[in-house]
Design an enzyme around this catalytic site. Structure first.
Site, PDB file in Angstrom:
ATOM      1  N   TYR A   1     -41.563  59.140 -10.995  1.00  0.00           N
ATOM      2  CA  TYR A   1     -41.415  57.814 -10.371  1.00  0.00           C
ATOM      3  C   TYR A   1     -42.406  56.799 -10.941  1.00  0.00           C
ATOM      4  O   TYR A   1     -42.784  55.850 -10.246  1.00  0.00           O
ATOM      5  CB  TYR A   1     -41.557  57.935  -8.850  1.00  0.00           C
ATOM      6  CG  TYR A   1     -40.316  58.525  -8.187  1.00  0.00           C
ATOM      7  CD1 TYR A   1     -39.071  57.928  -8.346  1.00  0.00           C
ATOM      8  CD2 TYR A   1     -40.398  59.666  -7.402  1.00  0.00           C
ATOM      9  CE1 TYR A   1     -37.932  58.458  -7.744  1.00  0.00           C
ATOM     10  CE2 TYR A   1     -39.261  60.209  -6.798  1.00  0.00           C
ATOM     11  CZ  TYR A   1     -38.039  59.588  -6.972  1.00  0.00           C
ATOM     12  OH  TYR A   1     -36.907  60.112  -6.377  1.00  0.00           O
TER      13      TYR A   1
ATOM     14  N   ASN B   1     -32.485  58.747   0.427  1.00  0.00           N
ATOM     15  CA  ASN B   1     -31.118  58.384   0.029  1.00  0.00           C
ATOM     16  C   ASN B   1     -30.368  59.511  -0.683  1.00  0.00           C
ATOM     17  O   ASN B   1     -29.636  59.284  -1.620  1.00  0.00           O
ATOM     18  CB  ASN B   1     -31.139  57.089  -0.801  1.00  0.00           C
ATOM     19  CG  ASN B   1     -31.994  57.218  -2.036  1.00  0.00           C
ATOM     20  OD1 ASN B   1     -32.621  58.242  -2.252  1.00  0.00           O
ATOM     21  ND2 ASN B   1     -31.996  56.199  -2.864  1.00  0.00           N
TER      22      ASN B   1
HETATM   23  P1  ADP Z   1     -32.357  54.780  -7.703  1.00  0.00           P
HETATM   24  O1  ADP Z   1     -32.803  56.113  -7.138  1.00  0.00           O
HETATM   25  O2  ADP Z   1     -31.100  54.280  -7.011  1.00  0.00           O
HETATM   26  O3  ADP Z   1     -32.225  54.786  -9.207  1.00  0.00           O
HETATM   27  P2  ADP Z   1     -34.931  53.347  -7.920  1.00  0.00           P
HETATM   28  O4  ADP Z   1     -35.175  54.029  -9.218  1.00  0.00           O
HETATM   29  O5  ADP Z   1     -35.061  51.860  -7.865  1.00  0.00           O
HETATM   30  O6  ADP Z   1     -33.480  53.692  -7.315  1.00  0.00           O
HETATM   31  O7  ADP Z   1     -35.936  53.896  -6.823  1.00  0.00           O
HETATM   32  C1  ADP Z   1     -36.305  55.250  -6.812  1.00  0.00           C
HETATM   33  C2  ADP Z   1     -36.309  55.744  -5.370  1.00  0.00           C
HETATM   34  O8  ADP Z   1     -37.309  55.029  -4.631  1.00  0.00           O
HETATM   35  C3  ADP Z   1     -35.010  55.499  -4.602  1.00  0.00           C
HETATM   36  O9  ADP Z   1     -34.014  56.465  -4.868  1.00  0.00           O
HETATM   37  C4  ADP Z   1     -35.503  55.530  -3.183  1.00  0.00           C
HETATM   38  O10 ADP Z   1     -35.710  56.873  -2.732  1.00  0.00           O
HETATM   39  C5  ADP Z   1     -36.871  54.852  -3.286  1.00  0.00           C
HETATM   40  N1  ADP Z   1     -36.791  53.409  -3.003  1.00  0.00           N
HETATM   41  C6  ADP Z   1     -36.291  52.433  -3.801  1.00  0.00           C
HETATM   42  N2  ADP Z   1     -36.409  51.224  -3.233  1.00  0.00           N
HETATM   43  C7  ADP Z   1     -37.009  51.417  -2.036  1.00  0.00           C
HETATM   44  C8  ADP Z   1     -37.436  50.558  -0.970  1.00  0.00           C
HETATM   45  N3  ADP Z   1     -37.253  49.244  -1.017  1.00  0.00           N
HETATM   46  N4  ADP Z   1     -38.020  51.118   0.116  1.00  0.00           N
HETATM   47  C9  ADP Z   1     -38.208  52.460   0.186  1.00  0.00           C
HETATM   48  N5  ADP Z   1     -37.864  53.327  -0.783  1.00  0.00           N
HETATM   49  C10 ADP Z   1     -37.259  52.827  -1.895  1.00  0.00           C
END
Ligand code: ADP
Length: 153
Positions: free
Chosen positions: A49, A112
């Site tokens: 991350y 999610n």
């Molecule tokens: P994705 O998983 O859809 O590719 P991102 O890479 O932007 O999304 O974000 C990584 C993970 O961080 C997300 O899957 C989610 O678990 C968490 N996340 C993203 N945005 C938020 C937010 N605004 N508040 C809390 N957790 C978030």
């Protein structure tokens, strides 16, 4: 054909919906070529991350991702990265469309259900992070000619 990474997050396993979520990908016609259980540690989470490490929610996300093991998996198909993203749905489960995994199984932005690679480049990097070459299997499903036309693969 390309490969992509899907991580089934801790809440998915704790809620007992792992099988149903995997089933969505199987039914779509994407095929499973690698799978195992992994427990995220701090170092792995910082790496995975890195793109969101400055966000306010990052410490909470790290806690949620390491509360129990996750299942990491590799899925193969034509345009697999983009297709799996579409099947997963928008990051925020509350606004993800019904019919998508996040739209049907969740209510949270953070918890999610799944992580999916967001590009071919990140899929390659992420798959190497979790799998040795010999843990990704090269085989054909015997129904693949019913999933694709001959000129699509
Ligand atoms: P994705 O998983 O859809 O590719 P991102 O890479 O932007 O999304 O974000 C990584 C993970 O961080 C997300 O899957 C989610 O678990 C968490 N996340 C993203 N945005 C938020 C937010 N605004 N508040 C809390 N957790 C978030």
């Amino acid at each position: 054909m390309e490969n992509t990474l899907v991580i089934f997050k801790p809440a998915t396993i704790q809620r007992g919906i792992l099988g149903e979520v995997i089933s969505r990908l199987e039914k779509k016609g994407i095929w499973l070529v690698g799978i195992k259980m992994v427990w995220f540690n701090d170092e792995l989470l910082d790496l995975h991350y890195a793109h969101i490490k400055d966000k306010a929610f990052f410490p909470q996300l790290k806690e949620a991702m390491s509360i129990s093991p996750v299942v990491v998996s590799c899925w193969k198909g034509v345009d697999a990265v983009e297709t799996v993203r579409a099947v997963a749905g928008a990051t925020n489960c509350r606004s993800a469309l019904p019919g998508t995994i996040r739209g049907d199984f969740g209510m949270s932005i953070q918890r999610n259900i799944v992580h999916t690679s967001d590009s071919k480049e990140s899929a390659e990097i992420e798959l190497k992070r979790f799998f040795k070459d010999e843990e990704i299997f090269d085989y054909k499903l015997n129904n693949h000619e019913y999933i694709y036309a001959f000129d699509e693969i």
